[in-house]
Write an enzyme that holds these catalytic residues in place. Sequence first.
Site, PDB file in Angstrom:
ATOM      1  CG  HIS A 118      94.998  19.755  80.974  1.00  0.00           C
ATOM      2  ND1 HIS A 118      94.050  19.511  81.936  1.00  0.00           N
ATOM      3  CD2 HIS A 118      94.311  20.168  79.867  1.00  0.00           C
ATOM      4  CE1 HIS A 118      92.840  19.780  81.445  1.00  0.00           C
ATOM      5  NE2 HIS A 118      92.975  20.166  80.183  1.00  0.00           N
ATOM      6  CG  MET A 141      89.689  18.364  71.850  1.00  0.00           C
ATOM      7  SD  MET A 141      90.044  19.934  71.047  1.00  0.00           S
ATOM      8  CE  MET A 141      91.061  20.717  72.287  1.00  0.00           C
ATOM      9  CB  SER A 169      97.139  22.391  78.251  1.00  0.00           C
ATOM     10  OG  SER A 169      96.576  21.692  77.166  1.00  0.00           O
ATOM     11  CG  ASP A 229      93.117  19.970  76.521  1.00  0.00           C
ATOM     12  OD1 ASP A 229      92.214  19.950  77.382  1.00  0.00           O
ATOM     13  OD2 ASP A 229      94.073  20.765  76.550  1.00  0.00           O
ATOM     14  CG  MET A 277      86.939  18.782  76.055  1.00  0.00           C
ATOM     15  SD  MET A 277      88.014  20.102  75.456  1.00  0.00           S
ATOM     16  CE  MET A 277      89.584  19.306  75.686  1.00  0.00           C
ATOM     17  CG  ASP A 309      91.186  23.668  80.590  1.00  0.00           C
ATOM     18  OD1 ASP A 309      92.039  24.382  80.043  1.00  0.00           O
ATOM     19  OD2 ASP A 309      90.829  22.551  80.153  1.00  0.00           O
ATOM     20  CG  HIS A 354      89.623  18.414  79.626  1.00  0.00           C
ATOM     21  ND1 HIS A 354      89.780  19.713  79.199  1.00  0.00           N
ATOM     22  CD2 HIS A 354      88.283  18.227  79.767  1.00  0.00           C
ATOM     23  CE1 HIS A 354      88.599  20.286  79.092  1.00  0.00           C
ATOM     24  NE2 HIS A 354      87.667  19.411  79.417  1.00  0.00           N
ATOM     25  CG  MET A 405      85.478  23.576  80.400  1.00  0.00           C
ATOM     26  SD  MET A 405      87.224  23.188  80.192  1.00  0.00           S
ATOM     27  CE  MET A 405      87.682  24.265  78.823  1.00  0.00           C
TER      28      MET A 405
HETATM   29  C1  DX5 Z   1      90.521  24.056  75.731  1.00  0.00           C
HETATM   30  C2  DX5 Z   1      91.353  23.078  76.470  1.00  0.00           C
HETATM   31  C3  DX5 Z   1      92.436  23.695  77.262  1.00  0.00           C
HETATM   32  C4  DX5 Z   1      93.493  24.422  76.481  1.00  0.00           C
HETATM   33  C5  DX5 Z   1      93.830  25.636  77.265  1.00  0.00           C
HETATM   34  O1  DX5 Z   1      89.442  23.395  75.188  1.00  0.00           O
HETATM   35  O2  DX5 Z   1      90.540  22.315  77.357  1.00  0.00           O
HETATM   36  O3  DX5 Z   1      93.035  22.760  78.143  1.00  0.00           O
HETATM   37  O4  DX5 Z   1      94.673  23.684  76.272  1.00  0.00           O
HETATM   38  O5  DX5 Z   1      94.638  26.445  76.515  1.00  0.00           O
HETATM   39  P1  DX5 Z   1      94.897  27.965  76.902  1.00  0.00           P
HETATM   40  O6  DX5 Z   1      95.592  27.972  78.228  1.00  0.00           O
HETATM   41  O7  DX5 Z   1      95.760  28.443  75.785  1.00  0.00           O
HETATM   42  O8  DX5 Z   1      93.576  28.644  76.960  1.00  0.00           O
HETATM   43 ZN    ZN Z   2      91.560  21.080  78.889  1.00  0.00          ZN
END
Ligand code: DX5
Ligand code: ZN
Length: 214
Positions: A30, A34, A5, A32, A65, A172, A63, A134
């Site tokens: 990956h 948000m 990620s 993320d 969110m 994840d 991903h 998740m």
């Molecule tokens: C969390 C994200 C993850 C995050 C994981 O909300 O969706 O993808 O980057 O990070 P680690 O591996 O540090 O938990």
């Molecule tokens: Zn993620």
Amino acid sequence: MFSPSMLGGDFSRAAEALEAISSSGAEYAHFDVMDGSFVPEISFGAKFISDLRPYSKVIFDVHLMINRPEDHIERFAAAGANMISVHAESTNHLWRVLNLIKECGADCSVAINPGTPVSFIEPVLPIVDYVLVMTVNPGWGGQRFIPQCLDKIKELDSRRQDEGYSYLIEADGGIGRSNAKTLFDAGLDIAVMGSAFFAEDDKASFLREIEESL
Ligand code: DX5
Ligand code: ZN
């Protein structure tokens, strides 16, 4: 397979972080996204992804969110996402948004929070390319793995065998050396890793070590 990620990397040197992912042998990168609403934090939007797209040939695993993901699919697909995950909890129109992702030429994935059971997404299991489980509460990297989520991986694995579904299972959050093998043994196909991946100096041997333990 692995999807390191970008959130675990340094955003001021994002192209280098992506290069670290590509040269590690990981199949996916990956991203993320948000929005400060579905999750408290705000990360980045489609421009970040399109600016980085020319720097790597790995599969871009985006991903989302975000609330109302249906309003943003075209933009992320055009930015170069090869697969897009939407949270089942983030939309009233899950069936429509998953089909929209496919119409835009990307693979579609449904994500579920730790408190959401597999039964909630049962109607879409025949049409998704991936299910993203998740294993922490979404919104931050570096959290601790929630062990109760392991059963959902097992359940998804047995369901696809029973029903002949073709989705891949991705997990994840909080994944690293100590638990990756347990997850893969339970039926996991793709491990997302942020902090554990970027903490390693030799990222390629780190991934190889996990693969060889399986
Ligand atoms: C969390 C994200 C993850 C995050 C994981 O909300 O969706 O993808 O980057 O990070 P680690 O591996 O540090 O938990
Ligand atoms: Zn993620």
